[in-house]
Design a protein around this motif. Structure first.
Motif, PDB file in Angstrom:
ATOM      1  N   THR A   1     -13.638   0.219  -0.955  1.00  0.00           N
ATOM      2  CA  THR A   1     -13.778   1.060   0.236  1.00  0.00           C
ATOM      3  C   THR A   1     -12.488   1.052   1.041  1.00  0.00           C
ATOM      4  OG1 THR A   1     -16.159   0.678   0.339  1.00  0.00           O
ATOM      5  CG2 THR A   1     -15.101   1.446   2.350  1.00  0.00           C
ATOM      6  N   ARG A   2     -11.873  -0.116   1.159  1.00  0.00           N
ATOM      7  CA  ARG A   2     -10.583  -0.207   1.857  1.00  0.00           C
ATOM      8  C   ARG A   2      -9.550   0.706   1.191  1.00  0.00           C
ATOM      9  NH1 ARG A   2      -9.021  -6.563   2.728  1.00  0.00           N
ATOM     10  NH2 ARG A   2     -10.909  -7.299   3.788  1.00  0.00           N
ATOM     11  N   ALA A   3      -9.528   0.680  -0.154  1.00  0.00           N
ATOM     12  CA  ALA A   3      -8.511   1.429  -0.886  1.00  0.00           C
ATOM     13  C   ALA A   3      -8.815   2.922  -0.933  1.00  0.00           C
ATOM     14  CB  ALA A   3      -8.379   0.877  -2.306  1.00  0.00           C
ATOM     15  N   TYR A   4     -10.033   3.286  -1.333  1.00  0.00           N
ATOM     16  CA  TYR A   4     -10.382   4.695  -1.536  1.00  0.00           C
ATOM     17  C   TYR A   4     -10.529   5.439  -0.204  1.00  0.00           C
ATOM     18  CZ  TYR A   4     -11.317   4.350  -6.583  1.00  0.00           C
ATOM     19  OH  TYR A   4     -11.197   4.209  -7.935  1.00  0.00           O
ATOM     20  N   GLN A   5     -11.425   4.968   0.640  1.00  0.00           N
ATOM     21  CA  GLN A   5     -11.690   5.692   1.884  1.00  0.00           C
ATOM     22  C   GLN A   5     -10.712   5.310   2.999  1.00  0.00           C
ATOM     23  OE1 GLN A   5     -14.508   4.449  -0.011  1.00  0.00           O
ATOM     24  NE2 GLN A   5     -14.516   6.560  -0.762  1.00  0.00           N
ATOM     25  N   GLY A   6     -10.250   4.067   3.004  1.00  0.00           N
ATOM     26  CA  GLY A   6      -9.358   3.610   4.051  1.00  0.00           C
ATOM     27  C   GLY A   6      -7.911   4.004   3.842  1.00  0.00           C
ATOM     28  N   LEU A   7      -7.191   3.240   3.020  1.00  0.00           N
ATOM     29  CA  LEU A   7      -5.756   3.457   2.857  1.00  0.00           C
ATOM     30  C   LEU A   7      -5.416   4.792   2.191  1.00  0.00           C
ATOM     31  CD1 LEU A   7      -4.716  -0.161   1.827  1.00  0.00           C
ATOM     32  CD2 LEU A   7      -4.351   0.956   4.034  1.00  0.00           C
ATOM     33  N   THR A   8      -6.252   5.243   1.254  1.00  0.00           N
ATOM     34  CA  THR A   8      -5.988   6.513   0.568  1.00  0.00           C
ATOM     35  C   THR A   8      -6.657   7.683   1.264  1.00  0.00           C
ATOM     36  OG1 THR A   8      -5.854   5.315  -1.536  1.00  0.00           O
ATOM     37  CG2 THR A   8      -6.016   7.710  -1.657  1.00  0.00           C
ATOM     38  N   GLY A   9      -7.876   7.474   1.753  1.00  0.00           N
ATOM     39  CA  GLY A   9      -8.626   8.557   2.400  1.00  0.00           C
ATOM     40  C   GLY A   9      -8.327   8.753   3.861  1.00  0.00           C
ATOM     41  N   GLY A  10      -7.655   7.787   4.491  1.00  0.00           N
ATOM     42  CA  GLY A  10      -7.247   7.944   5.883  1.00  0.00           C
ATOM     43  C   GLY A  10      -8.286   7.579   6.918  1.00  0.00           C
ATOM     44  N   VAL A  11      -9.376   6.898   6.515  1.00  0.00           N
ATOM     45  CA  VAL A  11     -10.394   6.496   7.480  1.00  0.00           C
ATOM     46  C   VAL A  11      -9.839   5.380   8.365  1.00  0.00           C
ATOM     47  CG1 VAL A  11     -12.692   5.493   7.776  1.00  0.00           C
ATOM     48  CG2 VAL A  11     -12.269   7.165   5.962  1.00  0.00           C
ATOM     49  N   ASN A  12     -10.124   5.448   9.650  1.00  0.00           N
ATOM     50  CA  ASN A  12      -9.637   4.477  10.630  1.00  0.00           C
ATOM     51  C   ASN A  12      -9.974   3.048  10.221  1.00  0.00           C
ATOM     52  OD1 ASN A  12     -10.100   2.759  13.230  1.00  0.00           O
ATOM     53  ND2 ASN A  12      -8.777   4.446  13.869  1.00  0.00           N
TER      54      ASN A  12
ATOM     55  N   GLU B   1      -9.493  13.588  -9.000  1.00  0.00           N
ATOM     56  CA  GLU B   1      -8.343  13.703  -8.102  1.00  0.00           C
ATOM     57  C   GLU B   1      -7.053  13.771  -8.925  1.00  0.00           C
ATOM     58  OE1 GLU B   1      -8.575  14.153  -4.998  1.00  0.00           O
ATOM     59  OE2 GLU B   1     -10.541  13.411  -4.379  1.00  0.00           O
ATOM     60  N   ASP B   2      -5.987  14.331  -8.312  1.00  0.00           N
ATOM     61  CA  ASP B   2      -4.738  14.508  -9.060  1.00  0.00           C
ATOM     62  C   ASP B   2      -3.975  13.194  -9.195  1.00  0.00           C
ATOM     63  OD1 ASP B   2      -3.337  14.056  -6.661  1.00  0.00           O
ATOM     64  OD2 ASP B   2      -3.154  16.190  -6.241  1.00  0.00           O
ATOM     65  N   LEU B   3      -2.919  13.243 -10.024  1.00  0.00           N
ATOM     66  CA  LEU B   3      -2.167  12.037 -10.346  1.00  0.00           C
ATOM     67  C   LEU B   3      -1.530  11.404  -9.114  1.00  0.00           C
ATOM     68  CD1 LEU B   3      -1.247  10.173 -12.625  1.00  0.00           C
ATOM     69  CD2 LEU B   3       0.726  11.672 -12.978  1.00  0.00           C
ATOM     70  N   GLU B   4      -1.015  12.219  -8.205  1.00  0.00           N
ATOM     71  CA  GLU B   4      -0.378  11.689  -7.000  1.00  0.00           C
ATOM     72  C   GLU B   4      -1.388  10.919  -6.155  1.00  0.00           C
ATOM     73  OE1 GLU B   4       2.196  10.413  -4.354  1.00  0.00           O
ATOM     74  OE2 GLU B   4       2.701  11.409  -6.253  1.00  0.00           O
ATOM     75  N   TRP B   5      -2.617  11.413  -6.070  1.00  0.00           N
ATOM     76  CA  TRP B   5      -3.674  10.712  -5.329  1.00  0.00           C
ATOM     77  C   TRP B   5      -3.914   9.335  -5.940  1.00  0.00           C
ATOM     78  CZ3 TRP B   5      -8.421   8.458  -5.972  1.00  0.00           C
ATOM     79  CH2 TRP B   5      -9.226   8.333  -4.836  1.00  0.00           C
ATOM     80  N   HIS B   6      -3.938   9.275  -7.263  1.00  0.00           N
ATOM     81  CA  HIS B   6      -4.171   7.996  -7.940  1.00  0.00           C
ATOM     82  C   HIS B   6      -2.981   7.055  -7.800  1.00  0.00           C
ATOM     83  CE1 HIS B   6      -8.099   8.565  -9.862  1.00  0.00           C
ATOM     84  NE2 HIS B   6      -7.786   9.852  -9.861  1.00  0.00           N
ATOM     85  N   ARG B   7      -1.791   7.611  -7.664  1.00  0.00           N
ATOM     86  CA  ARG B   7      -0.626   6.755  -7.400  1.00  0.00           C
ATOM     87  C   ARG B   7      -0.740   6.112  -6.016  1.00  0.00           C
ATOM     88  NH1 ARG B   7       3.255  11.157 -10.022  1.00  0.00           N
ATOM     89  NH2 ARG B   7       3.506  10.253 -12.105  1.00  0.00           N
ATOM     90  N   ARG B   8      -1.214   6.873  -5.042  1.00  0.00           N
ATOM     91  CA  ARG B   8      -1.428   6.312  -3.705  1.00  0.00           C
ATOM     92  C   ARG B   8      -2.526   5.256  -3.742  1.00  0.00           C
ATOM     93  NH1 ARG B   8      -1.547  11.751  -2.194  1.00  0.00           N
ATOM     94  NH2 ARG B   8      -3.702  11.541  -1.457  1.00  0.00           N
ATOM     95  N   LEU B   9      -3.544   5.511  -4.547  1.00  0.00           N
ATOM     96  CA  LEU B   9      -4.632   4.547  -4.680  1.00  0.00           C
ATOM     97  C   LEU B   9      -4.119   3.238  -5.268  1.00  0.00           C
ATOM     98  CD1 LEU B   9      -7.721   3.995  -4.541  1.00  0.00           C
ATOM     99  CD2 LEU B   9      -7.837   4.837  -6.903  1.00  0.00           C
ATOM    100  N   ARG B  10      -3.270   3.340  -6.267  1.00  0.00           N
ATOM    101  CA  ARG B  10      -2.695   2.130  -6.878  1.00  0.00           C
ATOM    102  C   ARG B  10      -1.942   1.319  -5.837  1.00  0.00           C
ATOM    103  NH1 ARG B  10       2.274   1.799 -11.308  1.00  0.00           N
ATOM    104  NH2 ARG B  10       1.937  -0.382 -11.938  1.00  0.00           N
ATOM    105  N   GLN B  11      -1.133   1.979  -5.039  1.00  0.00           N
ATOM    106  CA  GLN B  11      -0.378   1.281  -3.999  1.00  0.00           C
ATOM    107  C   GLN B  11      -1.301   0.672  -2.957  1.00  0.00           C
ATOM    108  OE1 GLN B  11       2.856   0.572  -4.285  1.00  0.00           O
ATOM    109  NE2 GLN B  11       2.653   1.629  -6.260  1.00  0.00           N
ATOM    110  N   ALA B  12      -2.436   1.323  -2.705  1.00  0.00           N
ATOM    111  CA  ALA B  12      -3.400   0.786  -1.750  1.00  0.00           C
ATOM    112  C   ALA B  12      -3.962  -0.541  -2.239  1.00  0.00           C
ATOM    113  CB  ALA B  12      -4.531   1.788  -1.518  1.00  0.00           C
ATOM    114  N   PHE B  13      -4.319  -0.611  -3.512  1.00  0.00           N
ATOM    115  CA  PHE B  13      -4.839  -1.867  -4.057  1.00  0.00           C
ATOM    116  C   PHE B  13      -3.772  -2.959  -4.045  1.00  0.00           C
ATOM    117  CE2 PHE B  13      -8.341   0.599  -6.147  1.00  0.00           C
ATOM    118  CZ  PHE B  13      -9.387  -0.167  -5.662  1.00  0.00           C
ATOM    119  N   LEU B  14      -2.544  -2.595  -4.349  1.00  0.00           N
ATOM    120  CA  LEU B  14      -1.463  -3.588  -4.323  1.00  0.00           C
ATOM    121  C   LEU B  14      -1.214  -4.089  -2.902  1.00  0.00           C
ATOM    122  CD1 LEU B  14       1.045  -1.992  -6.872  1.00  0.00           C
ATOM    123  CD2 LEU B  14      -0.484  -3.958  -7.231  1.00  0.00           C
TER     124      LEU B  14
END
Length: 228
Positions: free
Chosen positions: A108-119, A172-185
């Motif tokens: 949830t932190r990665a998908y909706q938070g850091l990648t999705g922009g939720v506060n 989702e597109d490749l760029e979205w998944h790249r942001r997701l990867r960075q969120a988990f890291l």
């Protein structure tokens, strides 16, 4: 009389990472390995793990909540997690069973938070409510370049189409998944005592051994037990 190693204390282990990195496979392998050592363990997943949470999973992954936005999805995930923790995770740990989960609150932190922009305040508030103090003891973050992981995902498309269980996040597109990867890291970097990042591009056997080596270093009592 031979000394019998004490039964290892119950642990809560989670696996995180992007789509197609092999979390489910390693969860299964770890469960088998623990059972061979006469350690009771429960395999579960998020969203899901209980009937109520599985209903929320189906609603979200079929894309029915997409138009509501990531904030509403974060609330839905938290509702599912609350039931998952209270109905399965907490009782299992209390009874002495290990819990091995394919995803948990870090997703949830990665998908909706850091990648999705939720506060972040909303994410933290939902997390405190849903977890009720049940933080994972150890989290494996399986890391892989999204373009490589996409190839794995695509190989499952026919199977998914037949089962009618498409996952909207895989679309989702490749760029979205790249942001997701960075969120988990970023999550792993912020939680070094709990999170261990492992390269998921290696063979399944090699990854399994690296996971086990990490566990036995963290919990030496595991190394004292022999497989049955």
């Amino acid at each position: 009389m031979l000394d019998v190693p004490a039964k290892p204390a119950a642990r809560f282990i989670t696996f995180e990472g992007g789509e197609g990195v092999g979390k489910s496979t390693q969860v299964k392998r770890l469960l088998v390995r623990l059972n061979r050592m006469d350690i009771e363990a429960v395999r579960t997943r998020e969203p899901g793990g209980t009937p109520k949470a599985e209903a929320v999973r189906a609603f979200i992954l079929q894309g029915r909540s997409e138009s509501w936005g990531p904030g509403a999805e974060a609330v839905l995930f938290a509702a599912a997690r609350y039931d998952h923790v209270s109905s399965l995770i907490a009782p299992s740990l209390k009874s002495g069973k290990w819990v091995i989960s394919d995803r948990f609150h870090d997703s949830t932190r990665a998908y909706q938070g850091l990648t999705g922009g939720v506060n972040d305040k909303l994410i933290q508030g939902l997390e405190e409510l849903a977890l009720d103090g049940h933080q994972p003891d150890l989290t494996f973050v399986l890391d892989m370049d999204p373009s490589t992981a996409f190839a794995r995902v695509e190989s499952r498309e026919l199977e998914k189409a037949l089962a009618q269980t498409g996952d909207r996040f895989e679309k989702e597109d490749l760029e979205w998944h790249r942001r997701l990867r960075q969120a988990f890291l970023a999550i792993a970097k912020a939680n070094p005592d709990r999170c261990v990042v492992l390269p998921a591009s290696q063979s399944e056997d090699s990854l399994e051994e690296e996971i086990w080596d990490t566990l036995t270093r963290r919990y030496p009592e595991l190394a004292e037990r022999k497989a049955g």
